[in-house]
Design a protein around this motif. Structure first.
Motif, PDB file in Angstrom:
ATOM      1  N   CYS A 179      -6.939  20.687  -5.332  1.00 15.21           N
ATOM      2  CA  CYS A 179      -7.675  21.765  -5.997  1.00 15.21           C
ATOM      3  C   CYS A 179      -7.289  21.852  -7.473  1.00 15.21           C
ATOM      4  CB  CYS A 179      -7.395  23.107  -5.315  1.00 15.21           C
ATOM      5  SG  CYS A 179      -8.142  23.276  -3.700  1.00 15.21           S
ATOM      6  N   GLN A 180      -5.996  21.721  -7.745  1.00 12.96           N
ATOM      7  CA  GLN A 180      -5.529  21.783  -9.131  1.00 12.96           C
ATOM      8  C   GLN A 180      -6.109  20.634  -9.953  1.00 12.96           C
ATOM      9  OE1 GLN A 180      -1.296  21.413  -9.432  1.00 12.96           O
ATOM     10  NE2 GLN A 180      -1.255  21.784 -11.631  1.00 12.96           N
ATOM     11  N   ARG A 181      -6.110  19.438  -9.403  1.00 19.95           N
ATOM     12  CA  ARG A 181      -6.649  18.287 -10.133  1.00 19.95           C
ATOM     13  C   ARG A 181      -8.157  18.401 -10.333  1.00 19.95           C
ATOM     14  NH1 ARG A 181      -3.329  13.021  -7.948  1.00 19.95           N
ATOM     15  NH2 ARG A 181      -1.303  13.682  -8.740  1.00 19.95           N
ATOM     16  N   LEU A 182      -8.853  18.898  -9.319  1.00 19.22           N
ATOM     17  CA  LEU A 182     -10.298  19.088  -9.465  1.00 19.22           C
ATOM     18  C   LEU A 182     -10.597  20.107 -10.564  1.00 19.22           C
ATOM     19  CD1 LEU A 182     -11.475  19.107  -5.756  1.00 19.22           C
ATOM     20  CD2 LEU A 182     -12.168  17.488  -7.521  1.00 19.22           C
ATOM     21  N   ALA A 183      -9.795  21.165 -10.647  1.00 17.94           N
ATOM     22  CA  ALA A 183     -10.001  22.191 -11.667  1.00 17.94           C
ATOM     23  C   ALA A 183      -9.738  21.651 -13.070  1.00 17.94           C
ATOM     24  CB  ALA A 183      -9.099  23.381 -11.391  1.00 17.94           C
ATOM     25  N   GLN A 184      -8.887  20.634 -13.193  1.00 13.79           N
ATOM     26  CA  GLN A 184      -8.579  20.055 -14.496  1.00 13.79           C
ATOM     27  C   GLN A 184      -9.712  19.179 -15.014  1.00 13.79           C
ATOM     28  OE1 GLN A 184      -4.954  17.981 -13.730  1.00 13.79           O
ATOM     29  NE2 GLN A 184      -3.669  19.796 -14.014  1.00 13.79           N
ATOM     30  N   HIS A 185     -10.572  18.715 -14.127  1.00 13.11           N
ATOM     31  CA  HIS A 185     -11.654  17.820 -14.528  1.00 13.11           C
ATOM     32  C   HIS A 185     -12.913  18.626 -14.814  1.00 13.11           C
ATOM     33  CE1 HIS A 185      -9.641  14.003 -13.787  1.00 13.11           C
ATOM     34  NE2 HIS A 185      -9.094  14.596 -12.734  1.00 13.11           N
ATOM     35  N   SER A 186     -13.148  18.891 -16.079  1.00 15.49           N
ATOM     36  CA  SER A 186     -14.379  19.577 -16.468  1.00 15.49           C
ATOM     37  C   SER A 186     -15.399  18.512 -16.819  1.00 15.49           C
ATOM     38  CB  SER A 186     -14.133  20.478 -17.683  1.00 15.49           C
ATOM     39  OG  SER A 186     -15.356  20.938 -18.178  1.00 15.49           O
ATOM     40  N   PHE A 187     -16.543  18.583 -16.222  1.00 10.06           N
ATOM     41  CA  PHE A 187     -17.580  17.596 -16.498  1.00 10.06           C
ATOM     42  C   PHE A 187     -18.605  18.147 -17.477  1.00 10.06           C
ATOM     43  CE2 PHE A 187     -15.823  16.719 -12.311  1.00 10.06           C
ATOM     44  CZ  PHE A 187     -15.354  15.444 -12.527  1.00 10.06           C
ATOM     45  N   THR A 188     -18.256  19.247 -18.128  1.00 17.53           N
ATOM     46  CA  THR A 188     -19.153  19.823 -19.129  1.00 17.53           C
ATOM     47  C   THR A 188     -18.414  20.045 -20.434  1.00 17.53           C
ATOM     48  OG1 THR A 188     -18.682  22.032 -18.291  1.00 17.53           O
ATOM     49  CG2 THR A 188     -20.633  20.943 -17.416  1.00 17.53           C
ATOM     50  N   THR A 189     -17.592  19.078 -20.829  1.00 14.84           N
ATOM     51  CA  THR A 189     -16.929  19.168 -22.121  1.00 14.84           C
ATOM     52  C   THR A 189     -17.967  18.966 -23.229  1.00 14.84           C
ATOM     53  OG1 THR A 189     -16.460  16.808 -22.230  1.00 14.84           O
ATOM     54  CG2 THR A 189     -14.799  18.218 -21.153  1.00 14.84           C
ATOM     55  N   ASN A 190     -17.604  19.308 -24.448  1.00 14.15           N
ATOM     56  CA  ASN A 190     -18.517  19.111 -25.573  1.00 14.15           C
ATOM     57  C   ASN A 190     -18.939  17.649 -25.687  1.00 14.15           C
ATOM     58  OD1 ASN A 190     -18.407  21.798 -26.153  1.00 14.15           O
ATOM     59  ND2 ASN A 190     -17.172  21.585 -28.004  1.00 14.15           N
ATOM     60  N   GLN A 191     -18.009  16.726 -25.465  1.00 14.31           N
ATOM     61  CA  GLN A 191     -18.342  15.302 -25.544  1.00 14.31           C
ATOM     62  C   GLN A 191     -19.353  14.903 -24.461  1.00 14.31           C
ATOM     63  OE1 GLN A 191     -15.189  16.517 -25.459  1.00 14.31           O
ATOM     64  NE2 GLN A 191     -14.520  16.115 -27.567  1.00 14.31           N
ATOM     65  N   ASP A 192     -19.192  15.459 -23.253  1.00 15.98           N
ATOM     66  CA  ASP A 192     -20.140  15.173 -22.171  1.00 15.98           C
ATOM     67  C   ASP A 192     -21.531  15.686 -22.525  1.00 15.98           C
ATOM     68  OD1 ASP A 192     -18.252  13.962 -20.469  1.00 15.98           O
ATOM     69  OD2 ASP A 192     -17.649  15.898 -19.669  1.00 15.98           O
ATOM     70  N   LEU A 193     -21.594  16.924 -23.042  1.00 16.35           N
ATOM     71  CA  LEU A 193     -22.893  17.500 -23.408  1.00 16.35           C
ATOM     72  C   LEU A 193     -23.552  16.695 -24.529  1.00 16.35           C
ATOM     73  CD1 LEU A 193     -22.063  21.310 -23.270  1.00 16.35           C
ATOM     74  CD2 LEU A 193     -23.437  20.005 -21.655  1.00 16.35           C
ATOM     75  N   GLN A 194     -22.775  16.290 -25.537  1.00 20.28           N
ATOM     76  CA  GLN A 194     -23.316  15.489 -26.637  1.00 20.28           C
ATOM     77  C   GLN A 194     -23.846  14.152 -26.137  1.00 20.28           C
ATOM     78  OE1 GLN A 194     -19.887  15.324 -29.143  1.00 20.28           O
ATOM     79  NE2 GLN A 194     -20.162  17.402 -29.941  1.00 20.28           N
ATOM     80  N   ARG A 195     -23.082  13.510 -25.250  1.00 20.65           N
ATOM     81  CA  ARG A 195     -23.490  12.208 -24.714  1.00 20.65           C
ATOM     82  C   ARG A 195     -24.793  12.328 -23.927  1.00 20.65           C
ATOM     83  NH1 ARG A 195     -22.451  10.628 -19.879  1.00 20.65           N
ATOM     84  NH2 ARG A 195     -20.668  12.005 -19.612  1.00 20.65           N
ATOM     85  N   ARG A 196     -24.902  13.364 -23.105  1.00 20.60           N
ATOM     86  CA  ARG A 196     -26.115  13.529 -22.305  1.00 20.60           C
ATOM     87  C   ARG A 196     -27.307  13.927 -23.178  1.00 20.60           C
ATOM     88  NH1 ARG A 196     -22.479  16.879 -18.480  1.00 20.60           N
ATOM     89  NH2 ARG A 196     -21.500  15.216 -17.304  1.00 20.60           N
ATOM     90  N   ALA A 197     -27.061  14.784 -24.170  1.00 18.70           N
ATOM     91  CA  ALA A 197     -28.146  15.298 -25.012  1.00 18.70           C
ATOM     92  C   ALA A 197     -28.757  14.230 -25.908  1.00 18.70           C
ATOM     93  CB  ALA A 197     -27.645  16.458 -25.860  1.00 18.70           C
ATOM     94  N   LYS A 198     -28.028  13.168 -26.195  1.00 21.23           N
ATOM     95  CA  LYS A 198     -28.579  12.144 -27.098  1.00 21.23           C
ATOM     96  C   LYS A 198     -29.785  11.434 -26.483  1.00 21.23           C
ATOM     97  CE  LYS A 198     -25.657   8.253 -25.850  1.00 21.23           C
ATOM     98  NZ  LYS A 198     -24.658   7.312 -26.276  1.00 21.23           N
ATOM     99  N   ASN A 199     -29.948  11.530 -25.169  1.00 23.66           N
ATOM    100  CA  ASN A 199     -31.096  10.917 -24.496  1.00 23.66           C
ATOM    101  C   ASN A 199     -32.305  11.845 -24.419  1.00 23.66           C
ATOM    102  OD1 ASN A 199     -29.608   8.542 -23.902  1.00 23.66           O
ATOM    103  ND2 ASN A 199     -28.667   9.575 -22.165  1.00 23.66           N
ATOM    104  N   ALA A 200     -32.155  13.078 -24.881  1.00 27.54           N
ATOM    105  CA  ALA A 200     -33.244  14.062 -24.779  1.00 27.54           C
ATOM    106  C   ALA A 200     -34.255  13.855 -25.914  1.00 27.54           C
ATOM    107  CB  ALA A 200     -32.678  15.470 -24.849  1.00 27.54           C
ATOM    108  N   PRO A 201     -35.519  14.176 -25.658  1.00 25.77           N
ATOM    109  CA  PRO A 201     -36.529  14.083 -26.728  1.00 25.77           C
ATOM    110  C   PRO A 201     -36.302  15.163 -27.787  1.00 25.77           C
ATOM    111  CG  PRO A 201     -37.483  15.039 -24.742  1.00 25.77           C
ATOM    112  CD  PRO A 201     -36.085  14.624 -24.388  1.00 25.77           C
TER     113      PRO A 201
END
Length: 164
Positions: free
Chosen positions: A37-59
Motif C-alpha cells: 500500500c505504501q509503495r502504491l501510494a508513492q507512485h503517482s501517475f498524474t505528475t506534471n511530467q505525465d500530464l505534459q507527455r499525454r497532453a502533447k498528443n492532444a489537438p
C-alpha cells in the motif's frame, strides 16, 4: 539489463488472476500488504511530467473534460468501498474515480488522468476526501500548473456532488 521492479509485475499477475483488492495482490508480491500500500501510494501517475507527455498528443484548442467514473465491484469483499446509484433500484458497491481528458470535436479524446476518489469515511493523508466541486477544481489546477493548454472546461453537471 536492469531487473524490472516486482511491484508492477505483481499487480499485473494479480489482476490476471482476478484479484479485486490489495489483499488479493499481496500473495503475488514479494512485500507485505502494508508495504505494498505504501509503495502504491508513492507512485503517482498524474505528475506534471505525465500530464505534459499525454497532453502533447492532444489537438490544439481542446477542452478539458472532467467526469466521474464508477467502476462496479464484482467481488465478494472489497477494500476502499463506496456506494453509487445505478439506474437500477438497488445500490451497488464500486470504486469512484475522477477522469479527465482533452477533447475536441472531430478528434479522438486524449486521456490525461484517472484518480481514485475516496469517500469521507476512507479519507487518508495520501487520499484526501474532496467534494465533486473540489475534485474538479483540483484537476483544473493540476493541469494548469503542468502547463497543459486548455481551451475551456467541460464538466458533468449530473454528479450531484457524487452523492457523498
Amino acid at each position: 539489463m536492469p531487473r524490472p521492479s516486482s511491484l508492477p509485475l505483481s499487480i499485473v499477475t494479480a489482476l490476471l488472476n482476478r484479484a479485486t483488492s490489495v489483499s488479493g495482490v499481496a500473495p503475488y508480491s514479494t512485500v507485505r500488504k502494508s508495504l505494498l500500500c505504501q509503495r502504491l501510494a508513492q507512485h503517482s501517475f498524474t505528475t506534471n511530467q505525465d500530464l505534459q507527455r499525454r497532453a502533447k498528443n492532444a489537438p490544439q484548442g481542446a477542452f478539458l473534460a472532467i467526469d466521474f467514473v464508477m467502476v462496479p465491484h464484482a467481488g465478494v469483499e472489497m477494500e476502499g468501498l463506496s456506494f453509487h446509484y445505478s439506474g437500477q433500484a438497488r445500490t451497488q458497491l464500486g470504486h469512484q474515480f475522477t477522469s479527465a481528458a482533452l477533447v475536441k470535436f472531430g478528434a479522438d479524446p486524449t486521456p490525461l488522468l484517472e484518480r481514485f476518489k475516496v469517500s469521507r469515511l476512507l479519507e487518508t493523508p495520501t487520499y484526501p476526501y474532496r467534494t465533486a466541486t473540489q475534485e474538479m477544481i483540483q484537476t483544473v489546477t493540476q493541469c494548469r500548473e503542468a502547463g497543459v493548454s486548455i481551451a475551456g472546461v467541460l464538466l458533468d453537471g449530473s454528479s450531484d456532488e457524487m452523492r457523498s
